[in-house]
Design a protein around this motif. Structure first.
Motif, short mmCIF file in Angstrom:
data_model
loop_
_atom_site.label_atom_id
_atom_site.label_comp_id
_atom_site.label_asym_id
_atom_site.label_seq_id
_atom_site.Cartn_x
_atom_site.Cartn_y
_atom_site.Cartn_z
N GLN A 169 0.80 -1.22 0.00
CA GLN A 169 0.00 0.00 0.00
C GLN A 169 0.84 1.28 0.00
O GLN A 169 0.30 2.37 -0.16
CB GLN A 169 -0.91 0.02 1.24
CG GLN A 169 -1.86 -1.14 1.37
CD GLN A 169 -3.17 -0.90 0.65
OE1 GLN A 169 -3.35 0.12 0.00
NE2 GLN A 169 -4.08 -1.85 0.76
N GLY A 170 2.13 1.16 0.19
CA GLY A 170 2.97 2.34 0.39
C GLY A 170 3.13 3.21 -0.83
O GLY A 170 2.83 2.81 -1.96
N THR A 171 3.62 4.44 -0.58
CA THR A 171 3.91 5.39 -1.67
C THR A 171 5.40 5.74 -1.69
O THR A 171 5.79 6.78 -2.22
CB THR A 171 3.08 6.68 -1.50
OG1 THR A 171 3.34 7.25 -0.21
CG2 THR A 171 1.59 6.38 -1.62
N ASP A 172 6.22 4.86 -1.12
CA ASP A 172 7.67 5.08 -1.16
C ASP A 172 8.20 4.81 -2.56
O ASP A 172 7.51 4.27 -3.43
CB ASP A 172 8.36 4.17 -0.14
CG ASP A 172 8.04 2.70 -0.37
OD1 ASP A 172 8.85 1.99 -0.99
OD2 ASP A 172 6.92 2.28 0.03
N PHE A 173 9.45 5.20 -2.78
CA PHE A 173 10.05 5.14 -4.11
C PHE A 173 10.06 3.72 -4.68
O PHE A 173 9.70 3.50 -5.84
CB PHE A 173 11.48 5.69 -4.06
CG PHE A 173 12.20 5.62 -5.38
CD1 PHE A 173 11.94 6.53 -6.38
CD2 PHE A 173 13.15 4.62 -5.60
CE1 PHE A 173 12.61 6.45 -7.60
CE2 PHE A 173 13.82 4.54 -6.81
CZ PHE A 173 13.55 5.46 -7.82
N VAL A 174 10.46 2.74 -3.89
CA VAL A 174 10.57 1.36 -4.37
C VAL A 174 9.20 0.80 -4.75
O VAL A 174 9.04 0.17 -5.82
CB VAL A 174 11.24 0.47 -3.31
CG1 VAL A 174 11.25 -0.99 -3.77
CG2 VAL A 174 12.66 0.94 -3.03
N THR A 175 8.20 1.04 -3.93
CA THR A 175 6.86 0.52 -4.20
C THR A 175 6.28 1.14 -5.46
O THR A 175 5.73 0.45 -6.32
CB THR A 175 5.92 0.81 -3.01
OG1 THR A 175 6.47 0.22 -1.83
CG2 THR A 175 4.54 0.25 -3.26
N VAL A 176 6.41 2.47 -5.59
CA VAL A 176 5.89 3.16 -6.77
C VAL A 176 6.62 2.70 -8.03
O VAL A 176 5.99 2.43 -9.06
CB VAL A 176 6.02 4.69 -6.60
CG1 VAL A 176 5.66 5.41 -7.90
CG2 VAL A 176 5.12 5.18 -5.47
N LEU A 177 7.93 2.58 -7.96
CA LEU A 177 8.71 2.15 -9.13
C LEU A 177 8.32 0.72 -9.53
O LEU A 177 8.22 0.42 -10.73
CB LEU A 177 10.20 2.21 -8.81
CG LEU A 177 11.15 1.81 -9.95
CD1 LEU A 177 10.99 2.76 -11.14
CD2 LEU A 177 12.60 1.81 -9.46
N SER A 178 8.08 -0.15 -8.57
CA SER A 178 7.68 -1.52 -8.88
C SER A 178 6.33 -1.55 -9.59
O SER A 178 6.15 -2.26 -10.59
CB SER A 178 7.59 -2.34 -7.58
OG SER A 178 8.83 -2.37 -6.90
N LYS A 179 5.39 -0.76 -9.12
CA LYS A 179 4.06 -0.72 -9.75
C LYS A 179 4.13 -0.16 -11.17
O LYS A 179 3.51 -0.70 -12.10
CB LYS A 179 3.10 0.13 -8.91
CG LYS A 179 2.74 -0.49 -7.57
CD LYS A 179 1.79 0.41 -6.78
CE LYS A 179 1.40 -0.22 -5.45
NZ LYS A 179 0.50 0.65 -4.65
N VAL A 180 4.87 0.93 -11.34
CA VAL A 180 4.96 1.56 -12.66
C VAL A 180 5.66 0.63 -13.65
O VAL A 180 5.22 0.48 -14.80
CB VAL A 180 5.70 2.91 -12.56
CG1 VAL A 180 5.96 3.49 -13.95
CG2 VAL A 180 4.91 3.90 -11.73
N THR A 181 6.75 -0.01 -13.22
CA THR A 181 7.48 -0.92 -14.11
C THR A 181 6.62 -2.10 -14.53
O THR A 181 6.58 -2.47 -15.71
CB THR A 181 8.75 -1.44 -13.39
OG1 THR A 181 9.56 -0.32 -13.00
CG2 THR A 181 9.55 -2.34 -14.32
N PHE A 182 5.90 -2.68 -13.59
CA PHE A 182 5.03 -3.82 -13.92
C PHE A 182 3.91 -3.39 -14.86
O PHE A 182 3.55 -4.11 -15.79
CB PHE A 182 4.44 -4.40 -12.63
CG PHE A 182 3.73 -5.70 -12.83
CD1 PHE A 182 4.43 -6.90 -12.90
CD2 PHE A 182 2.34 -5.74 -12.95
CE1 PHE A 182 3.77 -8.12 -13.09
CE2 PHE A 182 1.67 -6.94 -13.13
CZ PHE A 182 2.38 -8.13 -13.21
N ASP A 183 3.39 -2.19 -14.64
CA ASP A 183 2.33 -1.68 -15.51
C ASP A 183 2.85 -1.45 -16.93
O ASP A 183 2.19 -1.81 -17.92
CB ASP A 183 1.77 -0.38 -14.93
CG ASP A 183 0.65 0.19 -15.77
OD1 ASP A 183 -0.13 -0.59 -16.33
OD2 ASP A 183 0.53 1.43 -15.86
#
Length: 290
Positions: A169-183
């Motif tokens: 659920q986080g909005t930290d750099f690693v979490t956001v980057l993982s979601k964007v890359t997978f998308d």
């Protein structure tokens, strides 16, 4: 002599009393009366009622009602997106996709007209000015379904339910980057874009193989994926890092309005190229989608 002094004193006292009375009257008229409720109770009087709505100064009343109206509308919209996520996603994205395709069709019609202007005579131009380009209703309906079903409802489930379970659920750099890359590398090329071509194939009644062939053609020849990544990479960083969860689909809908204009134009360009190739091969256009 004593009488004169006595008269002078009386005159001075009268003058001072008159001045005091005038000052008290001026104060009474220049400032509103402020009585405590205990004053009225002790005197056996009823407390004056507040001003009626029509007695309130008009300018302040309008400003207050306008502000409350705006806040109530925004509050209702916020509640709608929170309590009915799938319905709000379908309505928002469906209407947005339809509107974006209308803009793309209008642009294409204007470009075609500009290209033909040099070949038209005066009589041809007079006739053309009276003709309106027909709306491709089936194509527009296809974009409406694609926007409502996939960009609205499906992405609501993918981004707000599945992604948090996989990446957190986080909005930290690693979490956001993982979601964007997978998308960008999985969801978009293998789900998002192919679905658009499949929906279109259902509307225009051609095969799934033909739909996927068209998708591949637009990716390889018209740079569809490059255009997609250049826009949606930065946008999805904001989506997963800044935008509140219940407003993510609405935010995506605003940006994808402009994306769908690009996508609709790329799709139409690929269709024209396929028609030209068919015409050159057998002298007959193989236009399938209307």
């Amino acid at each position: 002599m004593n009488n004169n002094k006595y008269a002078t004193k009386r005159l001075l006292i009268s003058t001072l009393l008159a001045l005091a009375t005038c000052a008290g009257g001026a104060t009474a008229f220049s400032a509103p009366l402020r009585h405590k409720s205990s004053d009225y109770t002790s005197r056996g009087l009823s407390q004056p009622s507040p001003l009626a709505p029509w007695q309130v100064p008009r300018g302040g009343d309008i400003a207050t009602s306008s502000t409350s109206l705006k806040s109530s509308i925004l509050g209702a919209i916020d509640v709608f997106y929170k309590t009915m996520p799938l319905t709000s996603a379908f309505v928002t994205c469906g209407i947005k996709a339809s509107a974006a395709d209308l803009v793309a069709q209008k642009r294409a019609a204007m470009q075609n007209t500009d290209e033909e202007e040099g070949l038209l005579t005066t009589t041809d131009e007079e006739i053309l000015s009276e003709i309106t380009t027909p709306l491709e209703k089936r194509r527009n309906f296809a974009f409406f379904l694609y926007g409502g079903l996939y960009q609205g409802m499906a992405q609501e489930i993918i981004f707000n339910e599945i992604f948090p379970k996989i990446f957190g659920q986080g909005t930290d750099f690693v979490t956001v980057l993982s979601k964007v890359t997978f998308d960008m590398l999985v969801v978009s090329p293998f789900v998002c874009l192919p679905v658009a071509y499949l929906v279109k194939s259902v509307i225009f009644q051609y095969t799934v193989v033909e739909a996927l062939a068209r998708y591949k053609d637009d990716v390889m020849k018209n740079g569809l994926l490059v255009k997609y990544w250049s826009l949606w990479g930065p946008v999805q960083c904001l989506t997963f890092g800044v935008v509140p969860v219940h407003l993510r689909i609405a935010f995506i809908a605003v940006i994808s309005f402009f994306w769908l204009i690009i996508f609709s134009s790329v799709s139409a360009k690929g269709q024209k190229e396929r028609e030209l190739e068919c015409s050159l091969e057998d002298g007959v256009s193989c236009r399938i989608d209307g």
